[in-house]
Design a protein around this motif. Sequence first.
Motif, mmCIF file in Angstrom:
data_model
loop_
_atom_site.group_PDB
_atom_site.id
_atom_site.type_symbol
_atom_site.label_atom_id
_atom_site.label_comp_id
_atom_site.label_asym_id
_atom_site.label_seq_id
_atom_site.Cartn_x
_atom_site.Cartn_y
_atom_site.Cartn_z
ATOM 1 N N VAL A 1 3.034 1.230 -7.305
ATOM 2 C CA VAL A 1 3.144 1.861 -8.624
ATOM 3 C C VAL A 1 1.760 2.267 -9.128
ATOM 4 C CG1 VAL A 1 3.683 1.420 -11.047
ATOM 5 C CG2 VAL A 1 5.313 0.773 -9.265
ATOM 6 N N ASP A 2 0.792 1.383 -8.962
ATOM 7 C CA ASP A 2 -0.568 1.693 -9.416
ATOM 8 C C ASP A 2 -1.224 2.764 -8.550
ATOM 9 O OD1 ASP A 2 -0.285 -0.192 -11.395
ATOM 10 O OD2 ASP A 2 -1.233 -1.798 -10.253
ATOM 11 N N TYR B 1 11.544 5.546 -7.130
ATOM 12 C CA TYR B 1 10.437 5.852 -8.033
ATOM 13 C C TYR B 1 10.149 7.354 -7.997
ATOM 14 C CZ TYR B 1 9.273 0.855 -8.113
ATOM 15 O OH TYR B 1 9.302 -0.508 -8.281
ATOM 16 N N PRO C 1 4.050 -5.023 -1.913
ATOM 17 C CA PRO C 1 4.701 -5.221 -3.222
ATOM 18 C C PRO C 1 4.775 -3.905 -3.995
ATOM 19 C CG PRO C 1 3.002 -6.874 -2.830
ATOM 20 C CD PRO C 1 2.843 -5.852 -1.755
ATOM 21 N N ASP C 2 5.851 -3.746 -4.737
ATOM 22 C CA ASP C 2 6.025 -2.535 -5.535
ATOM 23 C C ASP C 2 4.866 -2.317 -6.503
ATOM 24 O OD1 ASP C 2 8.431 -2.697 -4.234
ATOM 25 O OD2 ASP C 2 9.587 -1.999 -5.946
ATOM 26 N N SER C 3 4.326 -3.403 -7.055
ATOM 27 C CA SER C 3 3.283 -3.263 -8.070
ATOM 28 C C SER C 3 2.068 -2.522 -7.530
ATOM 29 C CB SER C 3 2.870 -4.649 -8.581
ATOM 30 O OG SER C 3 2.446 -5.466 -7.490
ATOM 31 N N LEU C 4 1.699 -2.764 -6.281
ATOM 32 C CA LEU C 4 0.561 -2.058 -5.691
ATOM 33 C C LEU C 4 0.847 -0.570 -5.543
ATOM 34 C CD1 LEU C 4 -0.585 -4.536 -2.887
ATOM 35 C CD2 LEU C 4 -1.601 -4.177 -5.142
#
Length: 534
Positions: free
Chosen positions: A509-510, A530, A504-507
Motif C-alpha cells: 500500500v505504501d 486495490y 504484507p499488504d501494508s508494504l
Amino acid sequence: MRFHRDQLFFLLAGMAGLAGVFAAVLLGHAPFLRLPYFWDEAGYYIPAALDFYRHGLLIPQSTLPTGHTPLVPVYLALAWRAFGFSPRVTRVAMSLVAAATLVSLYALARRVFPGAPGREVALWSCLLLALSPLFFAQSTLAHLDLAVALFTTLAALALLRGSLAMFAVAATLAILSKETAVVLLPVAALLVWRRTRARLPGTPSDDRPDRPFKPYRLGEWLALACPALALAAWALYYHHSTGYWTGNAEYLRYNLYSTLSPVRMILSLARRLYEVFISGFHGLLVAGAVWGAWQPQKRKMRNRGNGEKATLFGDFAFVTIGLMAAYVLMLSVVGGAILPRYLLPIFPLFYLLAVALVWLLPRPKARLILLAAAACFVSAWFINPPYPFPFEDNLAYADFVQLHRQAAQFLENDGSRLRIATAWPASDELTVPDLGYVAKPLQVEPMNGFTSDDFARLQPDSHDSFDLLYLYSREWNPPNNWLRRFPRLLCLQERYFAYAPQLPDSLLVDRFRLNLIAHFERRGQWVRIYARSP
C-alpha cells in the motif's frame, strides 16, 4: 447355464451397487458440482482435456505439456462430448470414478475377508475412505490420482484372484492415467515370485501340500510386461512429438533436478510418512491398527482363519506394504511439489489394511475406534492444520474457488477495462472463460507470485504496469502458523522447498499508493483488490 445366470446376477448386483454409491457420492458433493475449476485443474488438466475435446490432441498445446499419460483427459473429453462442456459434467464424471473406487475397494475387501465378519470390515473400509478429507475433496476434482487409485485397487484385486491377464489390463489403465503407477509392476512381480516359491513342493512356506504345483505359464509372465510396453509406447510418441521423454525443460528442472539433494530427500520422506500415518487424523486409525496388531496370536488366527485365508491375507498385506513403500520412496526422490494427492492411489489399500488390524480388537473397541476415526475425518473437511497445506486436501479448495468467483464477478462489473496485476491461477481465471469465472477475458498483467522478488520488477512510480492489484491468500497462513513459531522449520522450507512468504499488504500500500476497493473473506482465506491512486 447356471454359471451364466450366476455371472449375470453378480454383474447386475455390482451395477446396482455402483449406482447406489454413485448417487451417495453425488448427494454428498451436491454443493460443489457447479464450482469453477481450481488451481491445477485450471492450469493443466482442463486445458489438456479441452485440446483433445476440440482438436483431438493427446499432447496439449494450449498449456505447457508435462508428459502425463492421457487417459483422464480423454475420459473427460468423452464425457463433454456426451453431455456438454461444463464444470458440473466434469465433477459428475469424476464422482463416478470415486464411486467406482469405493465399489472396487468393497470387492477387494470381500475377496480378502470372505464371510459375515468380512462384510463389516469391507463396509468400514469403504466408509473411512469415502469420508477421509483427501479422498472426499478429490472426488470431484479433475486430477489424475483418483483414476490411478481406482485402477490400482482393481489391479490388487486381480492379483489376489490370481488373474495376471486382468492385472495387466488394470495396471495398463493405471499407468495410462498417470505414469507413476508403473511402481505396480515390481510389486506384482515380487508377489508372483513369492507365490511361485510358496507353491513349490517341499518348501517351508507350502501351506497346501495336497495341491499340485502349477507353474505360471509364459503368457502369464508376459502379462506383467504389457503395462510397461504401454508406457514405453507413450514415451516414444511423446518424445517424437516434443523432443522430451517426459515433461519439458522447466518440468524436469522442478520435479527432478532440483530434488536430487540427500537432505531434501530425507525431509520429503519425513513429510510423506507424516501424510500417510499422522495427518488428517490418520494417527487415530494407525494407533488402533497398531493396538490390534499387538493382540495375542491366537486371536489373530481366529479372526483371520488359517490355511488359504491366511495366505490370502498375507498376499494382500504384501501388496499393500509394497505399494506404500514404493510410492513413498519414489515421491521422496522426485516431485517438486509435496502434494498429498500423489499418494491417493495407496489409500484404498491402506484403509483396508488398517481396518483389518483394528478389527482384531474386541468388537466394541474396534467399532468405537472406527466410529471415532470417521467422525474425525468429517471434522477434517473443515478444520485446517496449523501450518501451510494444499487447499485441495480438504474443503478449503471450495472456499478458494468461491472467493475467486466473487472477485471475478466484481472485476467483470467494475474493472473490466482496467489492467489487473495478479498471480496464477487468478491470472488464468480472469483471462480464460472456459474455467468458469468470467464471461469475457479481462486485461491481466501476470505475476509469478506475491513475494518481494515478484514486486521488485514493478516500478512504484510508473502507472504503465497495472491499474488494479488483485491479492489473495496463495497459502494457508493461520495466526498460529508453526513455520513462524519454529524458525528452523521455516529455514528448511525456504531452503529445500522454495517456500517464500507473501509480502504484507501494508508494504505494498505504501510502495504503490494503493486504495482498498474490495475485500472478500471466507474461513481464513481472503481476496483483496486495490486500486492505484492517481
